[in-house]
Design a protein around this motif. Structure first.
Motif, short mmCIF file in Angstrom:
data_model
loop_
_atom_site.label_atom_id
_atom_site.label_comp_id
_atom_site.label_asym_id
_atom_site.label_seq_id
_atom_site.Cartn_x
_atom_site.Cartn_y
_atom_site.Cartn_z
N ASP A 23 -14.04 6.30 6.75
CA ASP A 23 -14.13 4.91 7.21
C ASP A 23 -13.85 3.93 6.07
OD1 ASP A 23 -14.72 5.81 9.70
OD2 ASP A 23 -16.89 5.56 9.52
N ALA A 24 -14.39 4.25 4.89
CA ALA A 24 -14.15 3.38 3.73
C ALA A 24 -12.65 3.33 3.43
CB ALA A 24 -14.91 3.89 2.52
N GLY A 25 -11.99 4.46 3.60
CA GLY A 25 -10.55 4.55 3.35
C GLY A 25 -9.77 3.66 4.30
N ILE A 26 -10.15 3.70 5.57
CA ILE A 26 -9.44 2.87 6.57
C ILE A 26 -9.58 1.40 6.17
CG2 ILE A 26 -9.54 2.08 9.00
CD1 ILE A 26 -10.29 4.96 9.73
N GLN A 27 -10.80 1.02 5.79
CA GLN A 27 -11.07 -0.36 5.40
C GLN A 27 -10.23 -0.77 4.18
OE1 GLN A 27 -12.75 -2.18 7.41
NE2 GLN A 27 -12.33 -3.95 6.08
N LEU A 28 -10.24 0.09 3.15
CA LEU A 28 -9.50 -0.22 1.92
C LEU A 28 -8.00 -0.32 2.19
CD1 LEU A 28 -11.17 2.00 -0.85
CD2 LEU A 28 -11.17 -0.50 -0.71
N LYS A 29 -7.49 0.60 3.03
CA LYS A 29 -6.05 0.60 3.31
C LYS A 29 -5.66 -0.65 4.08
CE LYS A 29 -5.82 5.59 3.14
NZ LYS A 29 -6.00 6.83 3.88
N LYS A 30 -6.57 -1.10 4.98
CA LYS A 30 -6.29 -2.32 5.75
C LYS A 30 -6.23 -3.52 4.80
CE LYS A 30 -8.53 -2.20 9.88
NZ LYS A 30 -9.77 -2.50 10.61
N GLU A 31 -7.18 -3.53 3.87
CA GLU A 31 -7.32 -4.68 2.97
C GLU A 31 -6.20 -4.75 1.92
OE1 GLU A 31 -11.07 -6.13 0.38
OE2 GLU A 31 -11.51 -4.86 2.10
N PHE A 32 -5.89 -3.57 1.32
CA PHE A 32 -4.97 -3.58 0.17
C PHE A 32 -3.62 -2.92 0.44
CE2 PHE A 32 -9.31 -3.61 -1.52
CZ PHE A 32 -9.27 -4.76 -2.31
N GLY A 33 -3.49 -2.26 1.60
CA GLY A 33 -2.24 -1.54 1.90
C GLY A 33 -2.35 -0.08 1.51
N GLU A 34 -1.64 0.78 2.27
CA GLU A 34 -1.68 2.24 2.07
C GLU A 34 -1.40 2.63 0.61
OE1 GLU A 34 -1.68 5.10 4.19
OE2 GLU A 34 -2.20 4.00 6.01
N ASP A 35 -0.40 1.95 0.02
CA ASP A 35 0.07 2.36 -1.30
C ASP A 35 -0.89 2.01 -2.43
OD1 ASP A 35 2.19 3.26 0.02
OD2 ASP A 35 3.60 1.69 -0.60
N ALA A 36 -1.91 1.23 -2.09
CA ALA A 36 -2.84 0.81 -3.14
C ALA A 36 -4.09 1.70 -3.17
CB ALA A 36 -3.25 -0.65 -2.91
N VAL A 37 -4.13 2.70 -2.28
CA VAL A 37 -5.32 3.55 -2.18
C VAL A 37 -4.93 4.99 -2.51
CG1 VAL A 37 -7.14 4.36 -0.61
CG2 VAL A 37 -6.26 2.02 -0.39
N CYS A 38 -5.79 5.69 -3.27
CA CYS A 38 -5.58 7.12 -3.52
C CYS A 38 -6.66 7.87 -2.75
CB CYS A 38 -5.69 7.44 -5.01
SG CYS A 38 -4.43 6.60 -6.00
N ASP A 39 -6.27 8.49 -1.66
CA ASP A 39 -7.25 9.08 -0.75
C ASP A 39 -7.30 10.60 -0.92
OD1 ASP A 39 -8.90 9.85 1.27
OD2 ASP A 39 -7.86 8.77 2.87
N PHE A 40 -8.37 11.06 -1.61
CA PHE A 40 -8.57 12.50 -1.82
C PHE A 40 -9.76 13.01 -1.01
CE2 PHE A 40 -6.93 10.86 -5.98
CZ PHE A 40 -5.68 11.46 -5.92
N SER A 41 -10.06 12.30 0.10
CA SER A 41 -11.31 12.62 0.80
C SER A 41 -11.18 13.76 1.82
CB SER A 41 -11.86 11.37 1.50
OG SER A 41 -10.97 10.92 2.48
N LEU A 42 -10.02 13.92 2.42
CA LEU A 42 -9.92 14.85 3.55
C LEU A 42 -9.08 16.09 3.24
CD1 LEU A 42 -9.30 12.88 6.87
CD2 LEU A 42 -11.38 14.03 6.11
N GLY A 43 -9.57 17.25 3.71
CA GLY A 43 -8.79 18.48 3.55
C GLY A 43 -7.88 18.69 4.74
N ASN A 44 -7.03 17.72 5.01
CA ASN A 44 -6.12 17.81 6.15
C ASN A 44 -4.72 18.13 5.63
OD1 ASN A 44 -5.20 17.66 8.75
ND2 ASN A 44 -5.31 15.43 8.93
N PRO A 45 -4.26 19.38 5.80
CA PRO A 45 -3.00 19.81 5.16
C PRO A 45 -1.83 18.91 5.54
CG PRO A 45 -4.01 21.61 6.41
CD PRO A 45 -4.82 20.40 6.69
N ASP A 46 -1.13 18.38 4.55
CA ASP A 46 -0.03 17.44 4.83
C ASP A 46 1.34 18.10 4.80
OD1 ASP A 46 -0.25 17.84 2.03
OD2 ASP A 46 1.01 16.08 1.70
#
Ligand SMILES: Cc1ncc(COP(=O)(O)O)c(C=O)c1O
Length: 395
Positions: A23-46
């Motif tokens: 949830d914090a990630g969604i908030q940060l990405k909304k506020e600052f944009g996807e490229d401004a966040v480094c999201d290492f929270s989820l083990g979802n294989p990309d």
């Protein structure tokens, strides 16, 4: 007016760290944009699934209009899929397995639930070493069991047979281990496994009923530097392997997994029948049709593990340069560094988040004083995180 049970309320509060970070990630990405966040929270294989998965799906589509293409089936899965998986696992695990030794389920998670439903009497105890995959707690409690954790060896996160021996009681029913480990990246050696098995074997005889060893192996394919993951199936009568195609084929949303029983287990037909019935009565009914076809088409292939290995090396370089203390993961796609200052919740939710870096506090895995970083993200994100990690440490 209580709408839910106390048990589920506690589970919702206790297991919410990953969710909170999400949830914090969604908030940060909304506020600052996807490229401004480094999201290492989820083990979802990309990584994309290997090409055999798409080929299998196309081949399946050619038959999708036929009667019963998506019909009910035996609750343990299609016989042809069980046989094919048993052949594959026989090579992987170094034992001879028949289709009747394998039950397909809805992911490793579904298979674990069906297993616990089949073997736990009310109040039976299931152990795991800390830190551990947090969902085990619910998978055991769902079926009237009591989940308890044991300390692993300090600093190294390795199995501790003495801690296990001291904790076992007549109510102990199972030990669940996970190698390569989420969140530590540790791979257990054959010697470590043998020491644990000796304890389980003795206690099973003393208790007059088996204590199962459950090896949860969704990351088996991801062992770095040429490491191998020893199998428990040839080592212990009451061992089972649980796994899925969520990580090696990047198919976590398709929910196809399995449980395989050691061919050393006498009378295992009864346990297979019980797991099969539990699959039905828990409401999973059977593994997904599409997932079984994809599995059959892609067995023996996997995502490019070299990409994960490069990311691991890059992440290690970033963390080392930024001044963090950590153990190099031997497998899986997580780092579990020490939280500077020792307070992992504060470090993650204040210091790292202020740098728009998302991680999960070790407390969420029974490993306070550390934090988990999932490196199933693009190399660019890992490289970009260096400045933030350094500032979080210096602040
Ligand atoms: C250690 C471990 N076990 C089990 C699972 C469940 O995986 P699935 O149900 O998707 O197979 C996961 C998923 O992240 C995991 O990390």
């Amino acid at each position: 007016m209580l709408l839910i049970t106390k048990q589920i309320q506690q589970a919702m509060e206790g297991g919410s760290w990953i969710r909170r970070m999400f949830d914090a990630g969604i908030q940060l990405k909304k506020e600052f944009g996807e490229d401004a966040v480094c999201d290492f929270s989820l083990g979802n294989p990309d990584l994309p699934p290997p090409p055999a998965v798409a080929d299998g799906l196309r081949a399946m589509a050619d038959h999708a209009g036929e009667p019963f293409s998506f019909g009910y089936m035996p609750n343990a899965g299609f016989d042809w899929a069980r046989n094919k998986l048993a052949d594959y696992l026989s090579k992987e695990q170094g034992v001879t397995l028949q289709g009747s030794d394998v039950v397909l389920g809805c992911g490793a998670a579904g298979a674990l639930n069906a297993f616990f439903h089949s073997v736990l009497e009310p109040g039976d105890q299931v152990f795991s070493f800390r830190p551990y995959f947090v969902e085990y707690n619910s998978y055991v409690a769902n079926h009237g069991g009591v989940f308890s954790t044991l300390p692993s060896k300090p600093e190294t996160f390795r199995l501790d047979p003495e801690a296990l021996a001291a904790a076992i009681t007549p109510k102990t029913r199972a030990l669940i281990i996970n190698s390569p480990n989420n969140p530590t990246g540790v791979i257990y050696t054959k010697e470590e496994l043998a020491a644990i098995i000796a304890v389980l074997d003795d206690a099973s005889k003393r208790n007059g009923r088996p204590i199962y060893l459950i090896a949860d192996e969704p990351y088996r394919f991801l062992a770095f530097d040429g490491a191998t993951v020893p199998s428990v199936l040839p080592m212990y009568d009451y061992s089972v392997v649980v796994s899925s195609f969520s990580k090696n084929l990047s198919l976590p949303g398709e929910r196809v997994g399995y449980i395989a029983l050691s061919p050393r287990m006498e009378g295992r037909e009864v346990l297979v029948a019980a797991i099969t019935m539990s699959t039905r009565t828990l409401g999973f009914v059977n593994p997904p049709v599409v997932g079984q076809h994809l599995m059959a088409a892609a067995l023996g292939t996997q995502v490019d593990a070299g990409i994960y290995e490069r990311r691991r090396d890059l992440m290690a370089d970033v963390l080392r340069r930024a001044g963090y203390e950590f153990q190099m993961p031997a497998g899986a796609f997580y780092f579990f560094p020490k939280a500077p200052g020792g307070d992992d919740i504060r470090f993650v939710s204040e210091k790292l988040q202020a740098q728009r870096i998302l991680a999960v506090p070790g407390t969420g895995f029974g490993g306070p004083g550390h934090f988990r970083l999932a490196f199933c993200v693009q190399e660019e994100v890992i490289a970009r995180s260096y400045e933030g990690f350094k500032r979080a440490l210096d602040s």
